[in-house]
Design an enzyme around this catalytic site. Sequence first.
Site, PDB file in Angstrom:
ATOM      1  N   HIS A 152       0.776  -1.268   0.285  1.00 38.71           N
ATOM      2  CA  HIS A 152      -0.023   0.060   0.088  1.00 38.71           C
ATOM      3  C   HIS A 152       0.972   1.219   0.124  1.00 38.71           C
ATOM      4  O   HIS A 152       2.033   1.136   0.697  1.00 38.71           O
ATOM      5  CB  HIS A 152      -1.014   0.032   1.182  1.00 38.71           C
ATOM      6  N   GLU A 173      -3.768   1.994  -7.442  1.00 37.72           N
ATOM      7  CA  GLU A 173      -4.268   2.927  -6.636  1.00 37.72           C
ATOM      8  C   GLU A 173      -2.954   4.478  -7.086  1.00 37.72           C
ATOM      9  O   GLU A 173      -2.171   4.208  -6.375  1.00 37.72           O
ATOM     10  CB  GLU A 173      -3.979   2.570  -5.197  1.00 37.72           C
TER      11      GLU A 173
HETATM   12  C1  PEP Z   1      -6.695   3.267   0.136  1.00 36.19           C
HETATM   13  O1  PEP Z   1      -5.986   3.876   1.392  1.00 36.19           O
HETATM   14  O2  PEP Z   1      -6.281   2.359  -0.237  1.00 36.19           O
HETATM   15  C2  PEP Z   1      -7.751   4.040  -0.404  1.00 36.19           C
HETATM   16  C3  PEP Z   1      -8.283   3.861  -1.387  1.00 36.19           C
HETATM   17  O3  PEP Z   1      -8.193   5.248   0.374  1.00 36.19           O
HETATM   18  P1  PEP Z   1      -9.559   6.108  -0.088  1.00 36.19           P
HETATM   19  O4  PEP Z   1     -10.650   5.402  -0.599  1.00 36.19           O
HETATM   20  O5  PEP Z   1      -9.776   6.933   1.151  1.00 36.19           O
HETATM   21  O6  PEP Z   1      -9.147   7.111  -0.810  1.00 36.19           O
END
Ligand code: PEP
Length: 249
Positions: A93, A165
Amino acid sequence: MKKLLIGNFKMNQNPSQTKQYLIKFVAGFNGNRADVVLCPSFVSLPISAYLTKGSLVKIGAQNVSDEEEGAYTGEISAQMLKDIGVEYVIIGHSDRRLKYKESDKLINKKIKTALKNGLKCVVCVGETLADRNTGKTFDVIRHQIEECVRGLYENELESVIIAYEPIWAIGTGQNASVKDVENAAKVVRKVIYESYSEKASRDIQVLYGGSLNEKNVGALLNCAGIDGGLFGKLSLNVNQFLDIANNIK
Ligand code: PEP
């Protein structure tokens, strides 16, 4: 195909709060449209695994040690997670990459240890805003994936999920566009195609994460090449997450 929805609670909720959350979630989740994995903090994992046993809800950890066992004070091993009924683990992450300086090499080792111990790995990749602004998005994703899956056998990819992400979208309220997400999914699958096979590139599950909410979730999780989503903030709200999990198309 059902969507795969993963909730990352990060360092939020005490075990007593997670307990109340799970009692509600398990009772309300219909499993018709999505598979759900909830990832509470380490100390909430035993009660979470207990409360979800035999239910449609799966439990994941937010991190795991790259080592099997031994003198690694403060670490949690893959076999410990497996022993209490955890089935998934988030690895790489951006919180861990940026705040704890985790490298692709370390992430690769964590993935191998987790797979060896029968855990499914949710591997996060994504570019910073600076990468994006200098046109490096796809090179960054490509490099991260190549390094993270290095040395894995093709059959092991069945237990690997890639979560795209973009770092600039995490917790910022600024989500990527449908086009951004579709292009990123294409790159993920291209790298897997080049490193493995056409079948592996088709079969691997690819998720999007970054400021998903009730308004954007339908469009972003139905992008070409996307199998589901990784949620941070929204997943902490049991009513909202249940609503999405039960009704996503
Ligand atoms: C995450 O931390 O993986 C994430 C997607 O957070 P958020 O949905 O709050 O942007």
